[in-house]
Design an enzyme around this catalytic site. Sequence first.
Site, PDB file in Angstrom:
ATOM      1  N   ARG A  93       0.828  -1.213   0.000  1.00 13.64           N
ATOM      2  CA  ARG A  93       0.000   0.000   0.000  1.00 13.64           C
ATOM      3  C   ARG A  93       0.863   1.266   0.000  1.00 13.64           C
ATOM      4  O   ARG A  93       0.589   2.224  -0.717  1.00 13.64           O
ATOM      5  CB  ARG A  93      -0.914  -0.017   1.235  1.00 13.64           C
ATOM      6  CG  ARG A  93      -1.920   1.089   1.288  1.00 13.64           C
ATOM      7  CD  ARG A  93      -3.087   0.902   0.323  1.00 13.64           C
ATOM      8  NE  ARG A  93      -2.880   1.618  -0.925  1.00 13.64           N
ATOM      9  CZ  ARG A  93      -3.177   1.136  -2.111  1.00 13.64           C
ATOM     10  NH1 ARG A  93      -3.681  -0.077  -2.247  1.00 13.64           N
ATOM     11  NH2 ARG A  93      -2.934   1.852  -3.181  1.00 13.64           N
ATOM     12  N   LYS A 125       3.883  24.413  -4.096  1.00 13.85           N
ATOM     13  CA  LYS A 125       2.636  23.847  -3.576  1.00 13.85           C
ATOM     14  C   LYS A 125       2.668  22.326  -3.670  1.00 13.85           C
ATOM     15  O   LYS A 125       1.815  21.708  -4.328  1.00 13.85           O
ATOM     16  CB  LYS A 125       1.444  24.442  -4.333  1.00 13.85           C
ATOM     17  CG  LYS A 125       1.351  25.960  -4.147  1.00 13.85           C
ATOM     18  CD  LYS A 125       0.220  26.594  -4.920  1.00 13.85           C
ATOM     19  CE  LYS A 125       0.192  28.108  -4.648  1.00 13.85           C
ATOM     20  NZ  LYS A 125      -0.868  28.798  -5.395  1.00 13.85           N
ATOM     21  N   LYS A 156       7.284  38.945  -3.427  1.00 22.73           N
ATOM     22  CA  LYS A 156       5.854  38.885  -3.711  1.00 22.73           C
ATOM     23  C   LYS A 156       5.132  40.109  -3.156  1.00 22.73           C
ATOM     24  O   LYS A 156       5.756  40.983  -2.538  1.00 22.73           O
ATOM     25  CB  LYS A 156       5.274  37.588  -3.143  1.00 22.73           C
ATOM     26  CG  LYS A 156       6.044  36.348  -3.634  1.00 22.73           C
ATOM     27  CD  LYS A 156       5.401  35.058  -3.237  1.00 22.73           C
ATOM     28  CE  LYS A 156       4.205  34.752  -4.122  1.00 22.73           C
ATOM     29  NZ  LYS A 156       3.694  33.379  -3.910  1.00 22.73           N
ATOM     30  N   GLU A 170       7.239  39.589  -8.335  1.00 21.57           N
ATOM     31  CA  GLU A 170       5.855  39.397  -8.776  1.00 21.57           C
ATOM     32  C   GLU A 170       5.224  40.759  -9.003  1.00 21.57           C
ATOM     33  O   GLU A 170       5.282  41.613  -8.117  1.00 21.57           O
ATOM     34  CB  GLU A 170       5.112  38.635  -7.672  1.00 21.57           C
ATOM     35  CG  GLU A 170       3.643  38.393  -7.943  1.00 21.57           C
ATOM     36  CD  GLU A 170       2.959  37.777  -6.729  1.00 21.57           C
ATOM     37  OE1 GLU A 170       3.219  36.595  -6.428  1.00 21.57           O
ATOM     38  OE2 GLU A 170       2.193  38.501  -6.047  1.00 21.57           O
ATOM     39  N   ASP A 215       1.257  38.282 -12.274  1.00 25.30           N
ATOM     40  CA  ASP A 215       0.307  37.590 -11.417  1.00 25.30           C
ATOM     41  C   ASP A 215      -1.128  37.860 -11.832  1.00 25.30           C
ATOM     42  O   ASP A 215      -1.594  38.997 -11.767  1.00 25.30           O
ATOM     43  CB  ASP A 215       0.521  38.047  -9.965  1.00 25.30           C
ATOM     44  CG  ASP A 215      -0.371  37.282  -9.011  1.00 25.30           C
ATOM     45  OD1 ASP A 215      -0.447  36.041  -9.151  1.00 25.30           O
ATOM     46  OD2 ASP A 215      -1.010  37.921  -8.154  1.00 25.30           O
TER      47      ASP A 215
END
Lengths: 283, 283, 283, 283, 283, 283
Positions: free
Chosen positions: B99, B134, B166, B199, B220
């Site tokens: 598994r 992510k 960012k 960004e 963005d």
Amino acid sequence: MSAGFATWHALVDLALAEDLGAGDITSLATISPDARADGVMIAKQDGVISGIEVAAFVFERIDPEVSFIARVVDGATVKAGAEIASIEGNARSVLAGERVALNLLQRLSGVASLTARYVAEVKGTNASIVDTRKTTPGLRALEKAAVRHGGGRNHRLGLSDGVLIKDNHLAAIGGDDRVTKAIQRAREHAPHTAKVEVEVTTLAEAREAADAGADIIMLDNMSVEQMAEAVNVIAGRSLVEASGGVNLASVRGIAGSGVDLISVGALTHSAPALDISLKFVIR
Amino acid sequence: MSAGFATWHALVDLALAEDLGAGDITSLATISPDARADGVMIAKQDGVISGIEVAAFVFERIDPEVSFIARVVDGATVKAGAEIASIEGNARSVLAGERVALNLLQRLSGVASLTARYVAEVKGTNASIVDTRKTTPGLRALEKAAVRHGGGRNHRLGLSDGVLIKDNHLAAIGGDDRVTKAIQRAREHAPHTAKVEVEVTTLAEAREAADAGADIIMLDNMSVEQMAEAVNVIAGRSLVEASGGVNLASVRGIAGSGVDLISVGALTHSAPALDISLKFVIR
Amino acid sequence: MSAGFATWHALVDLALAEDLGAGDITSLATISPDARADGVMIAKQDGVISGIEVAAFVFERIDPEVSFIARVVDGATVKAGAEIASIEGNARSVLAGERVALNLLQRLSGVASLTARYVAEVKGTNASIVDTRKTTPGLRALEKAAVRHGGGRNHRLGLSDGVLIKDNHLAAIGGDDRVTKAIQRAREHAPHTAKVEVEVTTLAEAREAADAGADIIMLDNMSVEQMAEAVNVIAGRSLVEASGGVNLASVRGIAGSGVDLISVGALTHSAPALDISLKFVIR
Amino acid sequence: MSAGFATWHALVDLALAEDLGAGDITSLATISPDARADGVMIAKQDGVISGIEVAAFVFERIDPEVSFIARVVDGATVKAGAEIASIEGNARSVLAGERVALNLLQRLSGVASLTARYVAEVKGTNASIVDTRKTTPGLRALEKAAVRHGGGRNHRLGLSDGVLIKDNHLAAIGGDDRVTKAIQRAREHAPHTAKVEVEVTTLAEAREAADAGADIIMLDNMSVEQMAEAVNVIAGRSLVEASGGVNLASVRGIAGSGVDLISVGALTHSAPALDISLKFVIR
Amino acid sequence: MSAGFATWHALVDLALAEDLGAGDITSLATISPDARADGVMIAKQDGVISGIEVAAFVFERIDPEVSFIARVVDGATVKAGAEIASIEGNARSVLAGERVALNLLQRLSGVASLTARYVAEVKGTNASIVDTRKTTPGLRALEKAAVRHGGGRNHRLGLSDGVLIKDNHLAAIGGDDRVTKAIQRAREHAPHTAKVEVEVTTLAEAREAADAGADIIMLDNMSVEQMAEAVNVIAGRSLVEASGGVNLASVRGIAGSGVDLISVGALTHSAPALDISLKFVIR
Amino acid sequence: MSAGFATWHALVDLALAEDLGAGDITSLATISPDARADGVMIAKQDGVISGIEVAAFVFERIDPEVSFIARVVDGATVKAGAEIASIEGNARSVLAGERVALNLLQRLSGVASLTARYVAEVKGTNASIVDTRKTTPGLRALEKAAVRHGGGRNHRLGLSDGVLIKDNHLAAIGGDDRVTKAIQRAREHAPHTAKVEVEVTTLAEAREAADAGADIIMLDNMSVEQMAEAVNVIAGRSLVEASGGVNLASVRGIAGSGVDLISVGALTHSAPALDISLKFVIR
């Protein structure tokens, strides 16, 4: 206190280590060490939230002085735009934890949200939606909780907490009465505290399993018609679980066959992340 | 030898611990300790394989005497029915690892397969498909490899290997010339070995970033038209990366804007597992 | 491959670290780095052996070139003087592992040996001897295996693999129908794969539990007479487990009450070590 | 702050992981997440308490908001019925830690209690009771502390903090003057901060060891008469330690031989647990 | 088998994790996955080698199929240009381990080489050079071995293997007879297997310590003349250790005072790395 | 929050485990469990401080009730005699952490202090002092921070955050255009976020690298004259880094060649510890 915390605490450490590496060179270069940040986590899609506790833990691990205040509880149904948590603390600390916390919260909320869709599909039937062991490595306990948050129920948590005799075990035993023999062996040797479940692929096997006293019978990849017949044959002597080929389109039809449980691997192996973002204002 | 192995070795241990718990009570009760098993891992869907090495490691960790022989290499495109690996050894050992090995292999192959679909969509354009941070906790290095196996390229691996300024960093700096100041600070304080990416959300910011010497400019959530204009304004002085709102339907249009890179979070946060099974014959 | 190996591998590392510290200063000072040793592990008392695999692992962990050859299998009944294993390798390596390997083997064989005495006492009755969660920290899976090696059976392995409703849970629920309510809640919320056991202290509770469909009923600290009555009242609807005040003198009488299972904490919390020594000849 | 805490902190984590697994399914199903519990730990036998700190740590690890208040200190002699600690907090948290905390406290108090009985036996003689390295894996430092709490003294803590030349070392060295040679080598090569102890089985060896300047001489499995002679021969030049065949019946006679120290493996390898329970009221 | 291996194995994993991060992007991009490498480790300075085993372990940890063949043993004196080891295997694997292996080998060889210089300085005197606890975190056992490889001897390995009463302990005890009291307490409460050392700063304290039966007396920051007087006063009743202000220029003078031992923190806290390089040919 | 904390937290645990072992037998024997200590950390040499946070962490790890108050910040230049921190708490706890805390603080301050000397040497030139990967195992992030505290800049933190093509990579690629090919491969396959650096040994290679678009060119072991010529040839197209044979005597001359960066391995592999002591008064 939370289920399986020893494992997921360790996982959070691994995740932070792989993301932070030797440090966040962007924040070190551009953000003052004393800058403070106020942030909010906001859902950008409708869904069911799960993982609040683990998100909080990520920030606590990085900097115990970051304040993380949940605005919803696990299991809450939210609309796009809902505030999930507010976060306040050292700006570098908040930035350092942002990605790992969101990665976990988005994934777990994705599981809860998908589960809720399956549960809604079978509403009004006898069937419960249950999960499988097809979970993300290291997140077993959290994903099992996410399934509960979405309204589903849990199948066994791991190999030590329930007997599940599958095709491979039956092949290993062999003989015409292999289903019966397998159930007997399990009764004799496994902890008396564990239920005995057996996977069957034919009506004859289903009958043999019920006759041999299986606590649960899993119908593997049967058609809805076959499942209905199996339910008849088993006649309430064992719980009946449907497995294989389950999706959002097919699940209600399967529930109509009269099975007690429908296990869905996709709840945990293929749930898309729920979109959640962290926005903050540096003071 | 493999990237990030210290982390994923630890993750495999966590995964085995959570799945095996105090032992596989089904195998202990029903399978003889000396029984042998021959198994094959088979793809049940078309896709791209990734994770052969980690699947092999799972079995090695449980029982070094289990033989795991890969039939394809990472990055191979397979059809449903293709044999991916053969496994031979003690039956209890093979069942104990099944598994966890499949959970990893299915997830990574899911990432590679989804990446391949995005890459196919932009074929013939100037744009490369790149991943994000992510990723699944603990699987960063393996999922980044899976993206390469699917034909994509990697964005920075973590916070320490690339500067990415960012919105939140810009807010923290403040002032009308915040883009310029941020780039200057990064040049001054970050390792000289790291590229500086920023960004931006407007054409004006894109121009300022290019003027200030950003190595990479991330657009963005712009429309395709805005992106095309930004490409014009930047005029080859910086690499241009599109980000936000990318899906299989929109990606080719985005590529048409002339950007160099398109980053897609879904490659790792929402890739459905590739269906793979282990079937074996007990001798 | 062995149950719970992730945990006990870690435990062996802790044990070696605490024993070896910064090194064995006696061997370093008095034994040549190239000296070889031949050793035998010998039982100095009659008993049942358990822990061969973990003893072998200790030496493998220190020096993979040490050869450890088992002369008996786990579960073997041995007489004082019996050879349990032979060990050959670098003398410093063998000395470094000796104490940790013996500490583990002696403890586990002690558990198996004590279990075998209880099992012998109830021979010919309907009752099985089962263990509890009162195990040595880190050795849960190995001690559970030792109980099996001694002829006993296992109760649930941990908190996640069986529902056991105890006095404290009942107090928390409250009300005259707290036994019934507790069982219902467990049926509704716990995994359907887990049996539901409830601890009762009176005949009335035993009846209520059986009526409410408990899978197992634990009679806590009842007299043999009360137990016999409870067995009557339950009348085969649930498995019946005796618990509390069990020792080698009382166990056969308890078995006579007709209970199915007798759980004995002393198997793991108070078993004296089986005396085993390692003697070797330096060549 | 406590001795060896790095090891036993890790051990507590292993113990919690093996007991909690993916979560306490009984509490999750039957106890409300907000329920509170008040509990007391009570001794059910007379004895000496040890392990208060580690019991407290278990609850802190699970839920830092659980309050654990010790009512006695380590080393306290208690009567059956004495309250050892009170515990207050979230009911699920208290239940989650109960078993692991008790398993540790009972074991360590068992060691302290057994030590106290040996110490009482030799009261008024010259001899001290000392422990060995036959400790529970991972609990070395805590069990050594338990021996002190019971009134005993500690032998070396591990292989790096004292030279102890045993039969196997002597065999490795060989020659008629092997005792002398072994002591010389230890003096030359071991840290000058470590005492040199040698195990002897005959009077002649005892004399040779004393002549060669051993700091401590261990008399292995000698009769009381032989020990008395050895004490005479050594004549105060070295500390004298009796070892082997020591039990509660024989220990006072051994002390009468004039030895300085009597080492007892059973203190840690065969001490029965002290019975302690946790009872609580859910509010 | 090697001293303290549990700790330094863990340290190697930390070091590889921090160096490799999510993977060696240079090798991945420029070296074929099948390329092989032949390499040699070469000393670029004269010195004493230590750490062969740990260097070998680094490569084994990354890729067990890399062959590492030592050309010298730990403790060997080498000239610039000498070959220390040859390494053959997958080119990416060899490159992945190069830096961590060299960092360890260079550091440990630096310690051994510096020790050898101190030992050479005191040649012909009565004094031995000994180390301290001022070691690199995680490398205690390896650096202590490096000191032995350089011809030095070891002081206690850690806080649990020798009593060393320092100024702070004496201050805590207080009173005019604090030296005597401290020694008495240590005799009473510390393991009888540990020697008792006390740090003194005056002749009077040295006399008191010898009178009270200290096993070792450390003269802290005394002048050579004071040390000679102290040696006189102690008169062979205790070992005498000089400490503080020791460097290559002063050490021989100190040895001339008649002390038995000279402890030198710089051996481990300030040893410059020995220059060693890995050169290889890709086939 | 601090860079790379997951690794150095683990390292602190290793260091405490190796130093404390089964406990501090001196403090246990001579210091009362309730004794309190007030201490100050004092610089005994002029230098630059680094590592305050890790020193504080050591005491927090041992006993969260110890109060550690920093008197200077990382990067502060101090004179001999300056107070660096004050520490107050349980005396045994303070003594238990003293050595590990000092070992870390002394080492890191040694790195910062040596860096500051190199930085001072090149003052007024165009060149920056940068570090290498020749760091202490487990201390990479902290030593890189120490370099910044001393006024230096960081080279890449590990193998995953910058491409550095060295002689061995070039040999593996082969051919006359190997420098060009290597740079092209890196551009194609490495993350687009990473700069590409190449090590060259001749003017011709330097020219080829600049022509091929290397972001950074490392001049390996060239003379100052060669370096000046290389700077001319490269003509601002790439950053230029000098490496090899750098010491305090040669560094200013190298800076004079016009290079942008000078990398110095000795900053981390051979920095002598800064002498710092902890003195305290027991109340």
